[in-house]
Design a protein around this motif. Sequence first.
Motif, PDB file in Angstrom:
ATOM      1  N   LYS A  14      11.016   4.218   8.342  1.00 15.11           N
ATOM      2  CA  LYS A  14       9.636   4.298   7.857  1.00 15.11           C
ATOM      3  C   LYS A  14       8.731   4.917   8.911  1.00 15.11           C
ATOM      4  O   LYS A  14       7.902   5.791   8.606  1.00 15.11           O
ATOM      5  CB  LYS A  14       9.140   2.898   7.480  1.00 15.11           C
ATOM      6  N   MET A  56      12.258  -2.596   1.648  1.00 17.56           N
ATOM      7  CA  MET A  56      10.845  -2.859   1.396  1.00 17.56           C
ATOM      8  C   MET A  56      10.265  -3.811   2.438  1.00 17.56           C
ATOM      9  O   MET A  56       9.111  -3.666   2.846  1.00 17.56           O
ATOM     10  CB  MET A  56      10.656  -3.398  -0.023  1.00 17.56           C
ATOM     11  N   ASP A  61       8.290   1.710   0.867  1.00 16.87           N
ATOM     12  CA  ASP A  61       7.807   1.256  -0.443  1.00 16.87           C
ATOM     13  C   ASP A  61       8.189   2.187  -1.590  1.00 16.87           C
ATOM     14  O   ASP A  61       7.762   1.978  -2.722  1.00 16.87           O
ATOM     15  CB  ASP A  61       6.286   1.046  -0.416  1.00 16.87           C
ATOM     16  N   ASP A  62       8.975   3.211  -1.309  1.00 13.88           N
ATOM     17  CA  ASP A  62       9.520   4.063  -2.367  1.00 13.88           C
ATOM     18  C   ASP A  62      11.043   4.034  -2.269  1.00 13.88           C
ATOM     19  O   ASP A  62      11.603   4.515  -1.277  1.00 13.88           O
ATOM     20  CB  ASP A  62       9.036   5.508  -2.215  1.00 13.88           C
ATOM     21  N   LYS A  92       8.654  -7.615  -5.146  1.00 16.28           N
ATOM     22  CA  LYS A  92       8.003  -6.754  -4.153  1.00 16.28           C
ATOM     23  C   LYS A  92       6.746  -6.060  -4.674  1.00 16.28           C
ATOM     24  O   LYS A  92       6.040  -5.410  -3.915  1.00 16.28           O
ATOM     25  CB  LYS A  92       8.988  -5.686  -3.653  1.00 16.28           C
ATOM     26  N   VAL A  94       6.614  -3.515  -6.560  1.00 15.92           N
ATOM     27  CA  VAL A  94       6.836  -2.082  -6.740  1.00 15.92           C
ATOM     28  C   VAL A  94       8.234  -1.855  -7.319  1.00 15.92           C
ATOM     29  O   VAL A  94       9.223  -2.280  -6.730  1.00 15.92           O
ATOM     30  CB  VAL A  94       6.725  -1.319  -5.394  1.00 15.92           C
ATOM     31  N   THR A 220       2.274   6.343  -2.231  1.00 14.02           N
ATOM     32  CA  THR A 220       3.586   5.706  -2.361  1.00 14.02           C
ATOM     33  C   THR A 220       3.408   4.240  -2.730  1.00 14.02           C
ATOM     34  O   THR A 220       2.293   3.718  -2.726  1.00 14.02           O
ATOM     35  CB  THR A 220       4.383   5.814  -1.043  1.00 14.02           C
ATOM     36  N   GLY A 221       4.523   3.591  -3.038  1.00 13.34           N
ATOM     37  CA  GLY A 221       4.494   2.153  -3.281  1.00 13.34           C
ATOM     38  C   GLY A 221       3.557   1.754  -4.400  1.00 13.34           C
ATOM     39  O   GLY A 221       3.507   2.388  -5.464  1.00 13.34           O
ATOM     40  N   ASP A 222       2.775   0.686  -4.162  1.00  9.85           N
ATOM     41  CA  ASP A 222       1.911   0.165  -5.221  1.00  9.85           C
ATOM     42  C   ASP A 222       0.811   1.155  -5.594  1.00  9.85           C
ATOM     43  O   ASP A 222       0.373   1.205  -6.750  1.00  9.85           O
ATOM     44  CB  ASP A 222       1.318  -1.188  -4.826  1.00  9.85           C
TER      45      ASP A 222
END
Length: 297
Positions: A14, A56, A61-62, A92, A94, A220-222
């Motif tokens: 990350k 995660m 987050d993707d 999570k 997501v 990304t993510g949420d």
Amino acid sequence: NIAATTVENYRKLKEAGIGTYILFQETYHKENYEKLHPTGPKHDYAYHTEAMDRAMDGGIDDVGLGVLFGLNNYRYDFAGIIMHAEHLEAAKGVGPHTISVPRLRRADDIDPDVFDNGISDDLFAKIVACIRIAVPYTGMIVSTRESAETRKKVLQLGISQISGGSRTSVGGYVEEEPEEENSAQFDLNDTRTLDQIVNWLLDGGFIPSFCTACYREGRTGDRFMQLVKSGQIANCCQPNALMTLKEYLEDYASEDTRRKGERAILEELNHIGSDKVRQITVNRLELMKEGKRDFRF
């Protein structure tokens, strides 16, 4: 796309700027999974299956899911991947950014006909359609494992990402291998060049997009999920698709593909809802003719 690892290692990835982390489950059936992976780092079913949770926890987050249909009863693995997506959303916040749907194909030491759980083209299409209905927000990927005919069919049923000009051998993008030294992971069924794929998509009424803006803009993510589920992501995807297609046409396309692509861009510009976004896109497309690159919303 790397093997399951630790939270610490995912955190390092990350920090290095990873986009989507993809890991195929192979099969969700524990007994069959352990039989197919009798030794080695992939043998631990739980460690492999829980990799996305650790990713995660490490800040990625993707994530992208996938099973290899044909290793096990397709109903079991279909249910498994849907439940995995549901788990990630619940635990999570997501769901999966992508879901890949490879199926067992012929390779040097693999004959799909000896497996009892192989799936037909029609059944494969139904699986794609059902995943699209069950997980409407996810990107769905099909590779050059599948034939041009099959890919054409599933594009109408929910597939949103396809590959083109793929090589599965070691160093395959650098130089062609002699046939006697073939190290391909599996046989390709769609061997068309990238330009042929882009041309084909344009003929089918699609807008080929090379966009990576969401990763680069932090969507990304949420944050990405909120935009996708509300449909607002189209405000970015539509102009970004046109601009990345324009880059391809300017720098790499054959004359025939360029002509078709320019016509498609002109037609699609009329469908951009925001006058402001449309005008910005038009201005940027003009700048691309002068050699400017890398525009994005």
